[in-house]
Scaffold this active site. Structure first.
Site, PDB file in Angstrom:
ATOM      1  N   LYS A  11      -5.418   4.548 -20.308  1.00  0.00           N
ATOM      2  CA  LYS A  11      -5.578   4.927 -21.707  1.00  0.00           C
ATOM      3  C   LYS A  11      -4.244   4.877 -22.455  1.00  0.00           C
ATOM      4  CE  LYS A  11      -9.758   6.095 -20.143  1.00  0.00           C
ATOM      5  NZ  LYS A  11     -10.213   5.883 -18.747  1.00  0.00           N
TER       6      LYS A  11
ATOM      7  N   ARG B 102       0.837  -1.209   0.000  1.00  0.00           N
ATOM      8  CA  ARG B 102       0.000   0.000   0.000  1.00  0.00           C
ATOM      9  C   ARG B 102       0.870   1.257   0.000  1.00  0.00           C
ATOM     10  NH1 ARG B 102      -2.097   2.525   4.409  1.00  0.00           N
ATOM     11  NH2 ARG B 102      -1.972   0.626   5.668  1.00  0.00           N
TER      12      ARG B 102
END
Length: 394
Positions: free
Chosen positions: A210, A60
């Site tokens: 993307k 994390r």
């Protein structure tokens, strides 16, 4: 990294620079598929626990795979540092929420990615943060919206999906004159074509899902900026936990190795497709900043020196029903949301991307019933054009 390596071109650096954070002899760095790391002494544990973004403490906090990809992300935007996160929206929310508190004010534009609109209109007000949205084409509207408690000017250019532009240099100056941060989403243009930090922006966000990954197999986000600001957003992410896991980091690094090659083709293909559509008898209008007909073409040439990107939208004659008929009949252009992959994707924004907005909100954002959005891929451009021509003539 040596100064000599700094002189290498971007594509070379994207292939080689991740090795600076690879402690193995593997040419393709391994996936560190672990949630935690062995601490050799209690002193080492205490030291790592106090660090910002340690690479081998707890996933994390960071991981070797994250460190490798963050080196490349910083290269893209020529920033001091970068933070890799689990999605584009994780990057946007982290960049904003890490820098505001109750009673603050944000100036943003009217047209944004649909989930960003929800963040601005619903989430931030629940936290006691006021938001004023303005027409991004009118630079003065940003200045008029500034208040004494304005902490962020948030933009996105070109916009999704109408391809309106925001003047980056002018809006950064407006933000800084007010003592506010300038933050922008650079996903549509991508760092190959546009560098907001050069125009004075403080933080740049990306949906790395993307163009940065480019293969429609990763959900990831990125924030780039100064070391101090990245440390601040890392602390927010440490608490809130929008983790980019090791395998996804590894895939993102792999995708970035072909980034420059892909973007050159995206740019060339999209311009050719836009020029074709502009002349088509069944097309009412084309939205692409690389066309001289785009009302902000001069601004596009000024702040997008690398090219005009792979995204465009066009309105078909006949409205909603006709738009549906077009997307029913494309074959090379795949009906799917998202963007920036090697395959060409077509969507109907009014019913798919902006389905959570009201008719009034869609109208304000310029989302007409006959609008189609195209993420132009890297296929042979003649095949993309022939596919669109066939579907439009059905």
């Amino acid at each position: 990294m040596s100064e000599q390596k700094r002189d290498y071109g971007l594509q070379t650096r994207l292939i080689h620079d991740a090795h600076n954070a690879n402690d193995t002899t593997a040419v393709s760095p391994p996936i560190f598929q672990t949630s935690t790391f062995l601490l050799r002494t209690p002193e080492e544990g205490a030291e790592l626990a106090a660090e910002v973004a340690p690479g081998a403490y707890y996933t994390r906090y960071g991981s070797p795979n994250n460190k490798q990809v963050e080196i490349l992300l910083a290269e893209l935007e020529e920033s001091e540092a970068a933070l890799a996160l689990g999605s584009g929206m994780a990057a946007i929310t982290t960049a904003i929420l890490a820098n505001v508190q109750k009673g603050d004010h944000v100036v943003a534009q009217q047209t944004h990615y649909t989930a960003t609109l929800s963040l601005l209109a619903e989430t931030l007000p629940r936290y006691g943060v006021e938001v004023t949205q303005v027409d991004q084409r009118d630079t003065e509207s940003f200045a008029h919206a500034i208040r004494p408690n304005t902490r962020i000017v948030y933009t996105e250019t070109p916009t999704n999906p109408t391809m309106d532009l925001t003047d980056l240099r002018a809006t950064a100056e407006i933000a800084h004159a007010a003592g506010a941060l300038a933050i922008t989403d650079n996903t549509f243009a991508s760092a190959y074509n546009q560098h907001p930090l050069e125009f004075g922006y403080d933080l740049v966000t990306h949906s790395a899902t993307k163009y940065l990954n480019g293969h429609a197999d990763v959900t990831a986000g990125a924030i780039m900026g100064s070391r101090a600001l990245i440390d601040t957003v890392w602390e927010y992410s440490r608490v809130h936990g929008p983790v980019l896991h090791p395998f996804e980091s590894w895939l993102l690094r792999r995708g970035l190795q072909t980034y420059g090659l892909r973007m050159a083709v995206h740019n060339a293909n999209a311009l050719a497709v836009a020029q074709f559509l502009e002349q088509h008898s069944q097309v009412e209008r084309v939205y692409y900043p690389g066309l001289p007909s785009h009302p902000q073409h001069a601004l596009a040439k000024q702040q997008m020196p690398g090219g005009f990107g792979g995204m465009l939208s066009f309105e078909v004659k006949g409205g909603y029903q006709r738009a549906y008929e077009v997307v029913r009949h494309t074959e090379v252009c795949l009906l799917a949301v998202s963007l920036g992959g090697v395959e060409t994707l077509i969507t109907h924004p009014a019913s798919m991307i902006h389905a959570h907005q009201s008719d009034e909100q869609r109208e304000t954002a310029g989302i007409s019933p006959g609008l189609l959005r195209l993420s132009v891929g890297v296929e042979n451009v003649e095949d993309i054009i022939a596919d669109l021509d066939s579907a439009l003539n059905k």
